[in-house]
Design a protein around this motif. Structure first.
Motif, PDB file in Angstrom:
ATOM      1  N   GLU A 139       0.796  -1.228   0.000  1.00  0.00           N
ATOM      2  CA  GLU A 139       0.000   0.000   0.000  1.00  0.00           C
ATOM      3  C   GLU A 139       0.829   1.279   0.000  1.00  0.00           C
ATOM      4  N   TRP A 140       2.005   1.234   0.562  1.00  0.00           N
ATOM      5  CA  TRP A 140       2.697   2.486   0.847  1.00  0.00           C
ATOM      6  C   TRP A 140       4.148   2.527   0.410  1.00  0.00           C
ATOM      7  N   MET A 141       4.879   1.471   0.609  1.00  0.00           N
ATOM      8  CA  MET A 141       6.322   1.479   0.363  1.00  0.00           C
ATOM      9  C   MET A 141       6.622   1.643  -1.129  1.00  0.00           C
ATOM     10  N   PRO A 142       7.516   2.549  -1.473  1.00  0.00           N
ATOM     11  CA  PRO A 142       7.893   2.714  -2.874  1.00  0.00           C
ATOM     12  C   PRO A 142       8.584   1.452  -3.403  1.00  0.00           C
ATOM     13  N   THR A 143       8.331   1.134  -4.643  1.00  0.00           N
ATOM     14  CA  THR A 143       8.915  -0.080  -5.220  1.00  0.00           C
ATOM     15  C   THR A 143      10.435  -0.015  -5.281  1.00  0.00           C
ATOM     16  N   VAL A 144      11.000   1.179  -5.326  1.00  0.00           N
ATOM     17  CA  VAL A 144      12.457   1.322  -5.373  1.00  0.00           C
ATOM     18  C   VAL A 144      13.066   1.530  -3.987  1.00  0.00           C
ATOM     19  N   GLY A 145      12.232   1.494  -2.945  1.00  0.00           N
ATOM     20  CA  GLY A 145      12.717   1.685  -1.587  1.00  0.00           C
ATOM     21  C   GLY A 145      12.878   3.156  -1.234  1.00  0.00           C
ATOM     22  N   PHE A 148      17.452   6.738   5.662  1.00  0.00           N
ATOM     23  CA  PHE A 148      16.712   6.356   6.856  1.00  0.00           C
ATOM     24  C   PHE A 148      15.709   7.435   7.259  1.00  0.00           C
ATOM     25  N   LYS A 149      16.082   8.688   7.159  1.00  0.00           N
ATOM     26  CA  LYS A 149      15.195   9.786   7.540  1.00  0.00           C
ATOM     27  C   LYS A 149      13.919   9.772   6.696  1.00  0.00           C
ATOM     28  N   GLU A 150      14.057   9.577   5.404  1.00  0.00           N
ATOM     29  CA  GLU A 150      12.894   9.509   4.510  1.00  0.00           C
ATOM     30  C   GLU A 150      12.006   8.317   4.878  1.00  0.00           C
ATOM     31  N   ALA A 151      12.614   7.174   5.152  1.00  0.00           N
ATOM     32  CA  ALA A 151      11.857   5.980   5.534  1.00  0.00           C
ATOM     33  C   ALA A 151      11.117   6.203   6.844  1.00  0.00           C
ATOM     34  N   LYS A 152      11.795   6.766   7.821  1.00  0.00           N
ATOM     35  CA  LYS A 152      11.188   7.008   9.128  1.00  0.00           C
ATOM     36  C   LYS A 152       9.991   7.947   9.008  1.00  0.00           C
ATOM     37  N   TYR A 177       2.446   6.926   7.436  1.00  0.00           N
ATOM     38  CA  TYR A 177       1.548   5.823   7.100  1.00  0.00           C
ATOM     39  C   TYR A 177       0.771   5.359   8.334  1.00  0.00           C
ATOM     40  N   ILE A 178       1.464   5.126   9.415  1.00  0.00           N
ATOM     41  CA  ILE A 178       0.818   4.600  10.623  1.00  0.00           C
ATOM     42  C   ILE A 178      -0.068   5.653  11.283  1.00  0.00           C
ATOM     43  N   ASN A 179       0.459   6.849  11.486  1.00  0.00           N
ATOM     44  CA  ASN A 179      -0.260   7.872  12.240  1.00  0.00           C
ATOM     45  C   ASN A 179      -1.360   8.568  11.463  1.00  0.00           C
ATOM     46  N   GLU A 180      -1.293   8.546  10.159  1.00  0.00           N
ATOM     47  CA  GLU A 180      -2.321   9.230   9.364  1.00  0.00           C
ATOM     48  C   GLU A 180      -3.202   8.233   8.610  1.00  0.00           C
ATOM     49  N   TYR A 181      -2.621   7.530   7.675  1.00  0.00           N
ATOM     50  CA  TYR A 181      -3.414   6.659   6.803  1.00  0.00           C
ATOM     51  C   TYR A 181      -3.969   5.435   7.545  1.00  0.00           C
ATOM     52  N   TYR A 182      -3.118   4.666   8.193  1.00  0.00           N
ATOM     53  CA  TYR A 182      -3.533   3.402   8.804  1.00  0.00           C
ATOM     54  C   TYR A 182      -4.548   3.621   9.920  1.00  0.00           C
ATOM     55  N   ASN A 183      -4.342   4.587  10.765  1.00  0.00           N
ATOM     56  CA  ASN A 183      -5.228   4.802  11.903  1.00  0.00           C
ATOM     57  C   ASN A 183      -6.472   5.616  11.581  1.00  0.00           C
ATOM     58  N   TYR A 184      -6.415   6.495  10.577  1.00  0.00           N
ATOM     59  CA  TYR A 184      -7.537   7.385  10.308  1.00  0.00           C
ATOM     60  C   TYR A 184      -8.300   7.078   9.028  1.00  0.00           C
TER      61      TYR A 184
END
Length: 60
Positions: free
Chosen positions: A4-10, A14-18, A24-31
């Motif tokens: 659903e969320w992770m880019p196919t190229v990664g 680390f900062k971008e991933a975090k 994803y968790i705090n906005e999309y997944y929960n709301y």
């Protein structure tokens, strides 16, 4: 998450991933994302309904 969320190229670093995973968790997944267990409701909506009526979903 991976489909659903992770880019196919990664992620480029680390900062971008975090930031992206937190978003994803705090906005999309929960709301936004509907959950089958919650009768198609997002977790936060299910919690609000539970607090209001002590009933989350009718399971049939």
């Amino acid at each position: 998450f991976k489909t659903e969320w992770m880019p196919t190229v990664g992620y480029q670093n680390f900062k971008e991933a975090k930031y992206s995973i937190s978003d994803y968790i705090n906005e999309y997944y929960n709301y936004v994302r509907p959950h089958h267990y919650n009768a198609g409701l997002a977790p936060n909506e299910s919690e609000v309904r539970y607090k209001d009526s002590k009933t989350v979903a009718k399971i049939s």
